[in-house]
Design a protein around this motif. Structure first.
Motif, PDB file in Angstrom:
ATOM      1  N   LYS A   1       0.612  -1.339  -0.387  1.00 34.08           N
ATOM      2  CA  LYS A   1      -0.073  -0.029   0.347  1.00 34.08           C
ATOM      3  C   LYS A   1       0.925   1.198   0.215  1.00 34.08           C
ATOM      4  O   LYS A   1       0.729   2.641  -0.853  1.00 34.08           O
ATOM      5  N   SER A   2       2.191   1.182   1.271  1.00 31.28           N
ATOM      6  CA  SER A   2       3.062   2.381   0.936  1.00 31.28           C
ATOM      7  C   SER A   2       3.481   3.269  -0.467  1.00 31.28           C
ATOM      8  O   SER A   2       3.818   4.141  -0.889  1.00 31.28           O
ATOM      9  N   TYR A   3       4.058   1.602  -1.019  1.00 25.33           N
ATOM     10  CA  TYR A   3       4.460   1.676  -2.519  1.00 25.33           C
ATOM     11  C   TYR A   3       3.378   2.283  -3.737  1.00 25.33           C
ATOM     12  O   TYR A   3       3.350   3.192  -4.732  1.00 25.33           O
ATOM     13  N   GLU A   4       2.525   1.965  -3.269  1.00 26.85           N
ATOM     14  CA  GLU A   4       1.144   2.338  -4.699  1.00 26.85           C
ATOM     15  C   GLU A   4       0.844   3.476  -3.931  1.00 26.85           C
ATOM     16  O   GLU A   4       0.751   4.393  -5.464  1.00 26.85           O
ATOM     17  N   THR A   5       0.852   3.965  -2.689  1.00 27.25           N
ATOM     18  CA  THR A   5       0.341   5.367  -2.989  1.00 27.25           C
ATOM     19  C   THR A   5       1.154   6.052  -2.950  1.00 27.25           C
ATOM     20  O   THR A   5       1.300   7.159  -3.904  1.00 27.25           O
ATOM     21  N   GLU A   6       2.264   5.811  -2.858  1.00 26.53           N
ATOM     22  CA  GLU A   6       3.234   6.617  -3.308  1.00 26.53           C
ATOM     23  C   GLU A   6       3.141   6.691  -4.592  1.00 26.53           C
ATOM     24  O   GLU A   6       3.635   8.458  -5.053  1.00 26.53           O
ATOM     25  N   LEU A   7       3.154   6.066  -5.488  1.00 25.54           N
ATOM     26  CA  LEU A   7       3.148   6.707  -7.109  1.00 25.54           C
ATOM     27  C   LEU A   7       1.733   6.905  -7.254  1.00 25.54           C
ATOM     28  O   LEU A   7       1.939   7.919  -8.341  1.00 25.54           O
ATOM     29  N   ILE A   8       1.010   6.382  -6.811  1.00 25.42           N
ATOM     30  CA  ILE A   8      -0.145   7.802  -7.144  1.00 25.42           C
ATOM     31  C   ILE A   8      -0.014   9.133  -7.276  1.00 25.42           C
ATOM     32  O   ILE A   8      -0.658   9.807  -8.028  1.00 25.42           O
TER      33      ILE A   8
ATOM     34  N   LEU B   1      -4.827   2.834 -25.479  1.00 23.98           N
ATOM     35  CA  LEU B   1      -6.349   3.835 -25.119  1.00 23.98           C
ATOM     36  C   LEU B   1      -6.768   5.042 -25.195  1.00 23.98           C
ATOM     37  O   LEU B   1      -7.801   5.614 -26.232  1.00 23.98           O
ATOM     38  N   VAL B   2      -5.551   6.158 -25.196  1.00 24.54           N
ATOM     39  CA  VAL B   2      -6.136   7.594 -25.684  1.00 24.54           C
ATOM     40  C   VAL B   2      -5.001   7.783 -26.872  1.00 24.54           C
ATOM     41  O   VAL B   2      -3.996   7.499 -26.371  1.00 24.54           O
ATOM     42  N   GLU B   3      -5.979   8.755 -27.448  1.00 25.12           N
ATOM     43  CA  GLU B   3      -4.817   9.548 -28.713  1.00 25.12           C
ATOM     44  C   GLU B   3      -3.880  10.280 -27.997  1.00 25.12           C
ATOM     45  O   GLU B   3      -4.082  11.818 -28.340  1.00 25.12           O
ATOM     46  N   ALA B   4      -3.279  10.498 -26.494  1.00 22.67           N
ATOM     47  CA  ALA B   4      -2.618  11.392 -25.701  1.00 22.67           C
ATOM     48  C   ALA B   4      -1.206  11.056 -25.913  1.00 22.67           C
ATOM     49  O   ALA B   4      -1.668   9.959 -25.237  1.00 22.67           O
ATOM     50  N   LYS B   5      -0.203  12.337 -25.307  1.00 22.83           N
ATOM     51  CA  LYS B   5       0.639  11.452 -24.256  1.00 22.83           C
ATOM     52  C   LYS B   5       0.504  11.005 -23.220  1.00 22.83           C
ATOM     53  O   LYS B   5      -0.044  11.760 -22.578  1.00 22.83           O
ATOM     54  N   ALA B   6       1.222  10.160 -22.860  1.00 21.04           N
ATOM     55  CA  ALA B   6       1.183   8.996 -21.764  1.00 21.04           C
ATOM     56  C   ALA B   6       2.245   9.332 -20.471  1.00 21.04           C
ATOM     57  O   ALA B   6       3.645   8.731 -21.714  1.00 21.04           O
ATOM     58  N   THR B   7       2.453   9.080 -19.809  1.00 23.17           N
ATOM     59  CA  THR B   7       3.769   8.399 -18.835  1.00 23.17           C
ATOM     60  C   THR B   7       3.178   7.626 -18.049  1.00 23.17           C
ATOM     61  O   THR B   7       1.938   7.451 -17.553  1.00 23.17           O
ATOM     62  N   VAL B   8       3.888   6.261 -17.859  1.00 23.08           N
ATOM     63  CA  VAL B   8       3.833   5.081 -17.663  1.00 23.08           C
ATOM     64  C   VAL B   8       4.429   4.227 -16.734  1.00 23.08           C
ATOM     65  O   VAL B   8       5.875   5.021 -16.819  1.00 23.08           O
ATOM     66  N   LYS B   9       4.456   4.468 -15.530  1.00 23.52           N
ATOM     67  CA  LYS B   9       5.370   3.473 -13.924  1.00 23.52           C
ATOM     68  C   LYS B   9       4.381   2.788 -13.519  1.00 23.52           C
ATOM     69  O   LYS B   9       3.593   2.575 -13.794  1.00 23.52           O
ATOM     70  N   THR B  10       5.132   1.808 -12.938  1.00 19.26           N
ATOM     71  CA  THR B  10       5.032   1.007 -12.260  1.00 19.26           C
ATOM     72  C   THR B  10       5.546   0.810 -11.195  1.00 19.26           C
ATOM     73  O   THR B  10       6.928   1.247 -10.712  1.00 19.26           O
ATOM     74  N   ALA B  11       4.996   0.037 -10.266  1.00 20.47           N
ATOM     75  CA  ALA B  11       6.025  -0.198  -8.692  1.00 20.47           C
ATOM     76  C   ALA B  11       5.375  -2.272  -8.835  1.00 20.47           C
ATOM     77  O   ALA B  11       4.423  -2.755  -9.111  1.00 20.47           O
ATOM     78  N   ILE B  12       5.739  -2.096  -7.340  1.00 21.24           N
ATOM     79  CA  ILE B  12       5.637  -3.802  -6.843  1.00 21.24           C
ATOM     80  C   ILE B  12       6.882  -4.381  -7.642  1.00 21.24           C
ATOM     81  O   ILE B  12       5.730  -5.256  -8.648  1.00 21.24           O
ATOM     82  N   HIS B  13       7.957  -4.395  -7.686  1.00 22.79           N
ATOM     83  CA  HIS B  13       8.711  -5.523  -8.196  1.00 22.79           C
ATOM     84  C   HIS B  13       9.078  -6.688  -7.359  1.00 22.79           C
ATOM     85  O   HIS B  13      10.274  -6.861  -7.514  1.00 22.79           O
ATOM     86  N   PHE B  14       8.228  -6.793  -6.845  1.00 20.51           N
ATOM     87  CA  PHE B  14       8.427  -8.143  -5.951  1.00 20.51           C
ATOM     88  C   PHE B  14       7.582  -9.501  -6.118  1.00 20.51           C
ATOM     89  O   PHE B  14       6.095  -8.420  -5.728  1.00 20.51           O
ATOM     90  N   GLN B  15       7.503 -10.020  -5.308  1.00 18.73           N
ATOM     91  CA  GLN B  15       6.105 -10.826  -4.885  1.00 18.73           C
ATOM     92  C   GLN B  15       5.316 -11.086  -3.583  1.00 18.73           C
ATOM     93  O   GLN B  15       6.466 -10.841  -2.560  1.00 18.73           O
ATOM     94  N   LYS B  16       5.014 -11.765  -3.477  1.00 20.22           N
ATOM     95  CA  LYS B  16       3.188 -11.623  -2.648  1.00 20.22           C
ATOM     96  C   LYS B  16       4.247 -12.104  -1.178  1.00 20.22           C
ATOM     97  O   LYS B  16       4.393 -11.558   0.003  1.00 20.22           O
ATOM     98  N   ASP B  17       4.737 -13.219  -1.092  1.00 20.72           N
ATOM     99  CA  ASP B  17       5.670 -14.004   0.054  1.00 20.72           C
ATOM    100  C   ASP B  17       7.302 -13.674  -0.094  1.00 20.72           C
ATOM    101  O   ASP B  17       7.310 -14.914   0.165  1.00 20.72           O
ATOM    102  N   GLU B  18       7.288 -13.061  -0.561  1.00 18.75           N
ATOM    103  CA  GLU B  18       8.640 -12.079  -0.532  1.00 18.75           C
ATOM    104  C   GLU B  18       8.721 -11.127   1.093  1.00 18.75           C
ATOM    105  O   GLU B  18       8.081 -11.231   1.550  1.00 18.75           O
TER     106      GLU B  18
END
Length: 234
Positions: A27-34, A178-195
């Motif tokens: 949640k902390s990483y997802e919130t940070e990215l949002i 999906l959209v004909e407009a410039k987009a910025t894409v980033k990801t988080a959670i580069h690990f697995q649930k049982d790590e």
């Protein structure tokens, strides 16, 4: 089973997961990215489409934004109302494909892990663009189809898990397209649930420093053009 009733069964399990040590870290990483992508500010009117029980909505109101939370499940949106009691939060039951708002109402719009439950993703994003003011920001976050997390969800659906039976996960390029407009894409959670939590933190730091787009949590940001209506490809 219809979709609202399906999600009515989910709130308690959904909230409980985010109270576990791994859930809190995620949640902390997802919130940070949002927050990085949306940058909500004091006085802004923000639409949180598919707000669930308000777990991420709280971060928006804490930033000073006034938030309209829309959710298909009445049980979930009522839970958000209880969670955000006393905050600048308004709730409404509704469908992302038919947003019950006029054009150009919101300064910004965000949707977190809701679009994977909608087959017509273009229609849903088009609605977010429609209700956002020209120059406003739209952020959509979803589970990345390039991540093993998505594969596990799909397998669970095949084995009969009602929530994930008809889910549609998308890649960074699919969301961006999906959209004909410039987009910025980033990801988080580069690990697995049982790590191990400590190892997970190191893996997350490495994934972000490398700019990897294979993290489980995918966020896409668009800015609605000021001179023309944002629109979605046919």
């Amino acid at each position: 089973m219809n979709r609202p009733k399906l999600f009515d069964r989910w709130p308690e399990k959904y909230d409980t997961w985010f109270q576990t040590p791994m859930g809190k870290l995620i949640k902390s990483y997802e919130t940070e990215l949002i927050l990085e992508m949306l940058n909500p500010s004091k006085g802004e009117l923000v639409l949180d489409a598919g707000c669930g029980t308000g777990i991420f909505t709280r971060d928006l109101t804490d930033a000073g934004a006034e938030v309209m939370g829309l959710e298909l499940s009445l049980t979930m949106v009522e839970g958000a109302g209880r969670r955000l009691s006393g905050s600048p939060f308004h709730m409404i039951q509704g469908d992302m494909l038919r947003l019950p708002f006029s054009d150009h109402v919101f300064d910004k719009a965000v949707s977190v892990t809701a679009i994977e439950f909608i087959k017509d993703a273009r229609g849903a994003v088009n609605e977010l663009f429609r209700v956002t003011k020209p120059g406003g920001i739209i952020v959509v976050a979803t589970l990345n189809s390039l991540s093993p997390w998505a594969e596990r969800r799909k397998m669970a659906g095949k084995k009969g898990h009602a929530i994930f039976r008809d889910v549609v996960f998308r890649s960074p390029e699919e969301i961006r397209g999906l959209v004909e407009a410039k987009a910025t894409v980033k990801t988080a959670i580069h690990f697995q649930k049982d790590e191990d939590v400590r190892k997970a933190k190191r893996m997350e730091e490495a994934g972000r420093s490398q700019g990897l787009l294979t993290g489980a949590f995918l966020a896409c940001r668009w800015k609605k053009p000021r001179h023309v209506e944002g629109h979605v490809k046919d």
